[in-house]
Design a protein around this motif. Structure first.
Motif, PDB file in Angstrom:
ATOM      1  N   GLY A  40       0.814  -1.205   0.000  1.00 19.54           N
ATOM      2  CA  GLY A  40       0.000   0.000   0.000  1.00 19.54           C
ATOM      3  C   GLY A  40       0.846   1.252   0.000  1.00 19.54           C
ATOM      4  N   MET A  41       1.905   1.254   0.802  1.00 16.89           N
ATOM      5  CA  MET A  41       2.758   2.448   0.899  1.00 16.89           C
ATOM      6  C   MET A  41       3.585   2.645  -0.374  1.00 16.89           C
ATOM      7  N   VAL A  42       4.060   1.574  -0.969  1.00 18.66           N
ATOM      8  CA  VAL A  42       4.828   1.686  -2.218  1.00 18.66           C
ATOM      9  C   VAL A  42       3.927   2.206  -3.339  1.00 18.66           C
ATOM     10  N   PHE A  43       2.702   1.683  -3.416  1.00 19.85           N
ATOM     11  CA  PHE A  43       1.773   2.155  -4.450  1.00 19.85           C
ATOM     12  C   PHE A  43       1.434   3.630  -4.228  1.00 19.85           C
ATOM     13  N   MET A  44       1.236   4.007  -2.962  1.00 22.42           N
ATOM     14  CA  MET A  44       0.975   5.412  -2.634  1.00 22.42           C
ATOM     15  C   MET A  44       2.138   6.291  -3.078  1.00 22.42           C
ATOM     16  N   THR A  45       3.351   5.809  -2.885  1.00 21.27           N
ATOM     17  CA  THR A  45       4.536   6.566  -3.292  1.00 21.27           C
ATOM     18  C   THR A  45       4.562   6.790  -4.799  1.00 21.27           C
ATOM     19  N   PHE A  46       4.242   5.734  -5.557  1.00 22.96           N
ATOM     20  CA  PHE A  46       4.231   5.872  -7.018  1.00 22.96           C
ATOM     21  C   PHE A  46       3.136   6.835  -7.485  1.00 22.96           C
ATOM     22  N   THR A  47       1.953   6.774  -6.847  1.00 24.84           N
ATOM     23  CA  THR A  47       0.878   7.688  -7.252  1.00 24.84           C
ATOM     24  C   THR A  47       1.247   9.129  -6.930  1.00 24.84           C
ATOM     25  N   LEU A  48       1.842   9.360  -5.767  1.00 25.22           N
ATOM     26  CA  LEU A  48       2.261  10.715  -5.401  1.00 25.22           C
ATOM     27  C   LEU A  48       3.393  11.204  -6.304  1.00 25.22           C
ATOM     28  N   THR A  49       4.275  10.281  -6.706  1.00 29.83           N
ATOM     29  CA  THR A  49       5.352  10.651  -7.621  1.00 29.83           C
ATOM     30  C   THR A  49       4.790  11.065  -8.972  1.00 29.83           C
ATOM     31  N   GLY A  50       3.829  10.283  -9.481  1.00 31.61           N
ATOM     32  CA  GLY A  50       3.185  10.643 -10.737  1.00 31.61           C
ATOM     33  C   GLY A  50       2.475  11.982 -10.645  1.00 31.61           C
ATOM     34  N   ALA A  51       1.778  12.190  -9.525  1.00 31.19           N
ATOM     35  CA  ALA A  51       1.104  13.469  -9.315  1.00 31.19           C
ATOM     36  C   ALA A  51       2.111  14.611  -9.268  1.00 31.19           C
ATOM     37  N   GLY A  52       3.250  14.362  -8.626  1.00 31.30           N
ATOM     38  CA  GLY A  52       4.269  15.406  -8.490  1.00 31.30           C
ATOM     39  C   GLY A  52       4.925  15.767  -9.808  1.00 31.30           C
ATOM     40  N   VAL A  53       5.182  14.752 -10.642  1.00 29.70           N
ATOM     41  CA  VAL A  53       5.782  15.018 -11.958  1.00 29.70           C
ATOM     42  C   VAL A  53       4.833  15.850 -12.809  1.00 29.70           C
ATOM     43  N   LEU A  54       3.544  15.457 -12.821  1.00 33.73           N
ATOM     44  CA  LEU A  54       2.556  16.207 -13.593  1.00 33.73           C
ATOM     45  C   LEU A  54       2.385  17.622 -13.039  1.00 33.73           C
ATOM     46  N   GLN A  55       2.325  17.723 -11.705  1.00 35.44           N
ATOM     47  CA  GLN A  55       2.183  19.036 -11.069  1.00 35.44           C
ATOM     48  C   GLN A  55       3.362  19.949 -11.397  1.00 35.44           C
ATOM     49  N   THR A  56       4.578  19.398 -11.344  1.00 34.72           N
ATOM     50  CA  THR A  56       5.777  20.189 -11.649  1.00 34.72           C
ATOM     51  C   THR A  56       5.727  20.731 -13.070  1.00 34.72           C
ATOM     52  N   HIS A  57       5.353  19.871 -14.016  1.00 36.14           N
ATOM     53  CA  HIS A  57       5.327  20.306 -15.416  1.00 36.14           C
ATOM     54  C   HIS A  57       4.238  21.360 -15.659  1.00 36.14           C
ATOM     55  N   LEU A  58       3.027  21.078 -15.173  1.00 36.84           N
ATOM     56  CA  LEU A  58       1.917  21.987 -15.451  1.00 36.84           C
ATOM     57  C   LEU A  58       2.052  23.312 -14.709  1.00 36.84           C
ATOM     58  N   GLN A  59       2.451  23.209 -13.425  1.00 34.71           N
ATOM     59  CA  GLN A  59       2.454  24.418 -12.585  1.00 34.71           C
ATOM     60  C   GLN A  59       3.755  25.200 -12.671  1.00 34.71           C
ATOM     61  N   ARG A  60       4.889  24.488 -12.542  1.00 31.70           N
ATOM     62  CA  ARG A  60       6.173  25.180 -12.443  1.00 31.70           C
ATOM     63  C   ARG A  60       6.794  25.461 -13.818  1.00 31.70           C
ATOM     64  N   VAL A  61       6.514  24.619 -14.811  1.00 35.42           N
ATOM     65  CA  VAL A  61       7.087  24.816 -16.142  1.00 35.42           C
ATOM     66  C   VAL A  61       6.130  25.602 -17.048  1.00 35.42           C
ATOM     67  N   MET A  62       4.872  25.148 -17.105  1.00 30.00           N
ATOM     68  CA  MET A  62       3.915  25.784 -18.006  1.00 30.00           C
ATOM     69  C   MET A  62       3.222  26.997 -17.381  1.00 30.00           C
ATOM     70  N   GLY A  63       3.280  27.096 -16.040  1.00 28.10           N
ATOM     71  CA  GLY A  63       2.717  28.269 -15.373  1.00 28.10           C
ATOM     72  C   GLY A  63       1.220  28.243 -15.168  1.00 28.10           C
ATOM     73  N   ILE A  64       0.600  27.069 -15.237  1.00 27.52           N
ATOM     74  CA  ILE A  64      -0.846  26.957 -14.988  1.00 27.52           C
ATOM     75  C   ILE A  64      -1.097  27.151 -13.491  1.00 27.52           C
ATOM     76  N   SER A  65      -2.225  27.755 -13.143  1.00 30.26           N
ATOM     77  CA  SER A  65      -2.503  28.092 -11.739  1.00 30.26           C
ATOM     78  C   SER A  65      -2.643  26.849 -10.872  1.00 30.26           C
ATOM     79  N   PHE A  66      -2.414  27.026  -9.594  1.00 27.47           N
ATOM     80  CA  PHE A  66      -2.411  25.919  -8.630  1.00 27.47           C
ATOM     81  C   PHE A  66      -3.738  25.160  -8.645  1.00 27.47           C
ATOM     82  N   MET A  67      -4.879  25.879  -8.595  1.00 22.49           N
ATOM     83  CA  MET A  67      -6.176  25.220  -8.506  1.00 22.49           C
ATOM     84  C   MET A  67      -6.520  24.468  -9.796  1.00 22.49           C
ATOM     85  N   GLU A  68      -6.134  25.020 -10.935  1.00 21.62           N
ATOM     86  CA  GLU A  68      -6.373  24.319 -12.197  1.00 21.62           C
ATOM     87  C   GLU A  68      -5.567  23.025 -12.257  1.00 21.62           C
TER      88      GLU A  68
END
Length: 447
Positions: free
Chosen positions: A371-399
């Protein structure tokens, strides 16, 4: 058990397990709020839920460390604990302080600093409890046999108490506040707690493998030296973007990279010693948790920490779900599994219940870890997508948050799996395996 005062560990382990259940339930509630944002928003705001979740983690880990120390120090020193009465008073004071802090959080009584939210009087109580514990343990070690395990454990516990004193320093300047705030948070989990981890792992391996103590202690000295060498200046990876001089980017990047080494050494250490021992210890569940601790600590603290510790990468990733992925697997692997290994080893002897539900315990290992390993992978995937959309592309936090909903649902489901594993662990520890017990009785009768 060889020593009567080893029984002092029993209530500490019980409290640790109880708070562990409360902590993961709090985490499940926090994960639910990510999926249903308005859940309990007026009754218990998310910041309070998260506060209880993280504080319960720290408190139950400390209960586990205290219990582990009271269990292993009499064996290591070959003498009884100096004052059983101090240990009992310390337990109730700490438990009361933890309960009072949680009640205070629910009513908005806190200082607001992450992980150090405790009101002043609770912090003072924590210091009193720590001093009682360290006095009791130090006096025991001084009058008994001196081993590397007990001395390094004591050094780690003294370091834990000393660095907590920086929690009392709360300057108005935010940059200065964060500089010293990390002296508690980082130097605990990536400094002195690693000493505690290494010493407890060494004790477990000595007891379960039969390998000569001198061999294990040599490994212990190497790991501790690497932990302190890398961990202290590794604090610099928290100084990148808080207004400190630019040279911290170099110091933090270099020494944070080297922080992988002690965790890698722990993995090699654990598996080499177990292979060298070749002894089939009857408590296979404790052995499983011990090896699992070294392995997942390496991946969670080492690999996932390295993934975003270099300054040019951290510039984009800091404060994203990648940090949450690293934090969850690192804490679970390094310190949660360490306490569960020690509880699994010690509780059957403390309760006089041999055999116990070892198969269920091992099932809890695989369920909780998965359960914890799967949670880690899901959070990692979320973090990679969040980094690209928010920090690279500049899309707002809530979007961006809306785009991460699938990951948050998967994280919630993995949290349910973790809860199942944790409840199974507690049940396995507190019950006996009647089938095994009957088989044992038949064997004795036949003999």
């Amino acid at each position: 058990m060889k020593y009567e005062t080893q029984k002092l560990a029993y209530p500490y382990f019980l409290a640790a397990m109880g708070l562990f259940v409360a902590q993961v339930l709090g985490g499940l509630l926090a994960g639910t709020v990510y999926v249903f944002p308005n859940l309990l928003s007026e009754l218990v705001p998310f910041n309070v839920i998260r506060m209880i979740h993280t504080n319960a983690l720290i408190v139950w880990l400390l209960f586990g460390f205290f219990g582990a120390a009271y269990y292993l120090v009499p064996e290591e020193t070959e003498t009884e604990i100096h004052s059983p009465m101090i240990a009992k008073i310390q337990f109730w004071l700490f438990l009361f302080g933890a309960a009072a802090a949680v009640v205070g959080y629910l009513f908005g009584i806190h200082e607001g600093r992450e992980f150090l939210e405790q009101p002043l009087w609770i912090k003072v109580a924590i210091v009193v409890v720590a001093l009682m514990f360290l006095y009791n343990l130090s006096m025991t070690v001084l009058k008994g046999r001196k081993t590397a395990v007990s001395m390094i454990l004591l050094l780690g516990l003294w370091g834990l108490a000393i660095f907590f004193l920086f929690a009392f320093y709360n300057p108005a300047n935010l940059a200065l506040d964060k500089v010293f705030w990390w002296w508690v948070v980082h130097l605990w989990v990536e400094g002195v707690w690693e000493l505690i981890m290494a010493s407890i792992l060494s004790y477990l391996l000595i007891k379960m493998t039969g390998v000569d103590r001198e061999i294990i202690e040599k490994w212990l000295y190497i790991i501790v030296a690497m932990s302190l060498f890398t961990g202290i200046l590794g604090t610099g990876h928290h100084y990148y973007w808080i207004g400190t001089p630019g040279y911290w980017q170099w110091i933090g990047s270099v020494f944070s990279t080297l922080e992988v080494l002690p965790f890698f050494a722990m993995v090699v250490f654990a598996f080499v010693i177990v292979r060298k021992g070749g002894r089939d210890h009857p408590n296979q569940a404790a052995m499983l948790w011990t090896l699992g601790c070294a392995t997942l600590a390496f991946f969670g603290a080492g690999v996932w920490g390295f993934m975003h510790t270099l300054a040019p990468i951290n510039y984009y990733t800091h404060g994203t779900q990648i940090t949450a992925a690293h934090g969850h697997l690192a804490f679970f692997g390094a310190y949660v599994m360490l306490n569960l290994a020690m509880i699994t080893y010690a509780m059957p002897m403390l309760r006089g219940m041999q055999p116990y539900n070892q198969v269920l315990n091992m099932w809890s290992f695989w369920i909780t870890s998965s359960g914890m390993v799967f949670m880690t992978f899901t959070l990692t995937g979320a973090g990679v997508l969040q980094t690209h959309l928010q920090r690279v592309m500049g899309i707002s936090f809530m979007e961006v948050a809306e785009q991460l909903q699938l990951f948050f649902v998967l994280r919630l489901l993995s949290g349910v799996v973790v809860i199942v594993g944790v409840l199974l662990f507690v049940y396995a520890i507190l019950t006996s395996d009647k089938a095994q017990a009957r088989a044992g009785v038949r064997t004795q009768a036949a003999e």
